[in-house]
Scaffold this active site. Structure first.
Site, PDB file in Angstrom:
ATOM      1  N   GLN A   1       1.037  -0.905   0.104  1.00 47.45           N
ATOM      2  CA  GLN A   1      -0.385   0.305   0.018  1.00 47.45           C
ATOM      3  C   GLN A   1       1.195   1.734   0.127  1.00 47.45           C
ATOM      4  O   GLN A   1       1.698   1.495   0.251  1.00 47.45           O
ATOM      5  CB  GLN A   1      -0.658   0.314   1.196  1.00 47.45           C
ATOM      6  N   HIS A   2       0.314   2.516  -0.834  1.00 50.01           N
ATOM      7  CA  HIS A   2       1.165   4.115  -0.237  1.00 50.01           C
ATOM      8  C   HIS A   2       2.161   4.447  -0.682  1.00 50.01           C
ATOM      9  O   HIS A   2       1.751   5.517  -1.246  1.00 50.01           O
ATOM     10  CB  HIS A   2       0.973   3.705   1.060  1.00 50.01           C
TER      11      HIS A   2
ATOM     12  N   ASP B   1      -2.054  -5.229  -0.287  1.00 53.83           N
ATOM     13  CA  ASP B   1      -1.941  -6.263   0.238  1.00 53.83           C
ATOM     14  C   ASP B   1      -3.011  -6.380   1.508  1.00 53.83           C
ATOM     15  O   ASP B   1      -3.282  -7.671   1.421  1.00 53.83           O
ATOM     16  CB  ASP B   1      -0.650  -6.415   0.773  1.00 53.83           C
TER      17      ASP B   1
END
Length: 493
Positions: free
Chosen positions: A84-85, A245
């Site tokens: 992520q991110h 994820d």
């Protein structure tokens, strides 16, 4: 008997890519192909060239298919779950302009603090996005890029998350899902769409972002001819929107609207996370109030320092990772990469409580305790976000599902068991992120709810169930006391 069909679930994590070749009907994991990533950067910097992810995806798929012994013609769908991110910036031809800033890049901590203040404090962000900006979040990284690399920011034609980038390479369609989008801090979990005011504040045009599919299992397109050639797969197979994820792990566990709700999970990997699927929209400034991949919510707390940090301590001590005993009076907070929960982005590791009789094995045990305590302390807040009372005996007795690489380690399991006092379930299904992605691919290929698909696959899973042990409140209180007292003067909070 009809020919066997399979889907491929891709787990593109910080350190590597895994491609799980999975039987569409039974969920049997037939093979897992793997390929490594390269992470660069010193201090707070953590970057990877997105082209590394694409090459690793191609290599992992080829390895998985070869290991399975199946023909490529048996593959009917593919989906990607990614870390992520991360911030991926693309030029007008769809090529990366620079290495991606990863989730554990902490350089944007000042920008995170500024964004929180600009909107009126943590509560204002929670009300809109479900999440308070910290250095991990994509919005803070974009602000950092504009201030520190303005030439590349100005040249950026498209902004993607890691899994978005890979999905677009597969299908030629710019798409994401609510789950991963909710980790950007420019997507509103209150409205289920990008937030125009926040985009304007960040200097992002809506045209730079991918469309948000209804779920991570939505078919957003088909495998293109060029992607099919690179992967050795048939062109035209289903490509799902995919997800982040953590959201994919929830699907792989059967957590969601068509499965288990409000049951906590602890994931022990590069990061430590505690999360649950819930119909209640999270509104806690202490948590990330993410959306799930299936239309539910996924309240989550994440730490930056987990298995890799403890392994580093073991290496420094010259010990095997399981050569550990309880820490005794020693407290070790292994915040080697700064920390996200609690929000201490500039912190470093802290060791206190040494005595003449402190052993190396106790120091390693103290590292385990510090890492496990940090993520477990968020558990009560997670349960409250699900609308539950942590003190309710039924809630307190709910088993904690333990996943990730650490779940396979004896010392990790016993440390979590001792500090939580809860019964543990270690799912028998391996590679849960990739399995969740496979369920998303199966949903895109044949329809059906991905959580329901994964739940059906899991019916034959041999889970390990561990009864609770008496909680080690002495260690719990000692570690908590050190963290609370040290946060501001020593850890930079």
């Amino acid at each position: 008997m009809p020919p066997r069909t399979v889907v491929i679930g891709v787990d593109s994590s910080t350190q590597s890519t895994k491609a799980a070749v999975t039987d569409t009907e039974t969920g049997e994991l037939l093979a897992v192909g793997r390929a490594p990533h390269v992470v660069t950067g010193e201090g707070g910097a953590r970057e990877t060239d997105p082209e590394v992810w694409w090459r690793a995806l191609c290599d992992a798929v080829a390895a998985g298919l070869k290991e399975s012994g199946l023909s490529a013609s048996s593959v009917v769908g593919i989906a990607v779950a990614g870390q992520q991110h991360g911030l991926v910036t693309l030029d007008r031809s769809g090529r990366p302009l620079r290495p991606a800033l990863l989730w554990n890049d902490t350089r944007s901590a000042p920008q995170a603090a500024a964004l929180v203040d600009e909107l009126g404090g943590p509560g204002a962000w929670t009300a809109r996005t479900g999440t308070v900006p910290v250095a991990s979040m994509t919005a803070t990284k974009w602000r950092w890029l504009r201030e520190n690399d303005p030439a590349n920011a100005e040249a950026t034609a498209a902004v993607r998350l890691p899994h978005d980038f890979l999905t677009e390479r597969l299908a030629g369609v710019a798409a994401t899902d609510p789950g991963d989008a909710s980790g950007t801090c420019w997507y509103s979990t209150a409205t289920g769409a990008y937030d125009p005011e926040l985009l304007d504040r960040l200097g992002l045009d809506l045209s730079m972002l991918p469309e948000v599919a209804a779920t991570g299992g939505t078919r957003i397109g088909s495998l293109t001819e060029s992607a099919a050639e690179a992967l050795g797969l048939p062109a035209g197979i289903a490509v799902a929107a995919g997800t982040g994820d953590n959201m994919s792990a929830a699907v792989g566990l059967g957590l969601g609207g068509a499965g288990l709700l409000d049951h906590p999970v602890l994931s022990l990997g590069t990061s430590g996370t505690v999360f649950a699927a819930s119909r209640a929209r999270p509104a806690s400034t202490a948590l990330s109030g993410f959306a799930g991949a299936d239309g539910t919510y996924l309240p989550l707390a994440c730490t930056l320092n987990c298995t890799l940090a403890v392994d580093k301590v073991a290496t420094l001590l010259g010990l095997h990772r399981d050569d550990a005993t309880p820490g005794g009076e020693a407290v070790l907070l292994p915040y080697l990469d700064g920390e996200r929960t609690p929000d201490l982005p500039t912190s470093s590791g802290l060791l206190t409580g040494l005595r003449h009789d402190t052993t190396p094995q106790q120091l390693l045990g103290a590292a385990y305790e510090g890492a496990a305590f940090t993520v477990l302390r968020a558990l009560d807040e997670l349960l409250r976000a699900c609308g539950l009372d942590p003190a309710d005996p039924e809630v307190a007795g709910r088993p904690l599902r333990l996943i990730g690489g650490g779940a396979q380690g004896r010392t990790w399991v016993e440390t979590v068991r001792r500090l939580s006092g809860r019964p543990l379930i270690v799912p028998g299904s391996g590679e849960l992120v990739a399995l969740g992605a496979a369920a998303l691919a199966a949903s895109a290929a044949g329809g059906g709810d991905p959580v329901a698909i994964a739940s059906r696959w899991n019916e034959k899973s041999a889970d390990a169930e561990l009864p609770p042990v008496e909680r080690d409140t002495e260690t719990w209180e000692r570690v908590g006391s050190v963290l609370d007292r040290a946060a501001e003067p020593l850890l930079g909070g």
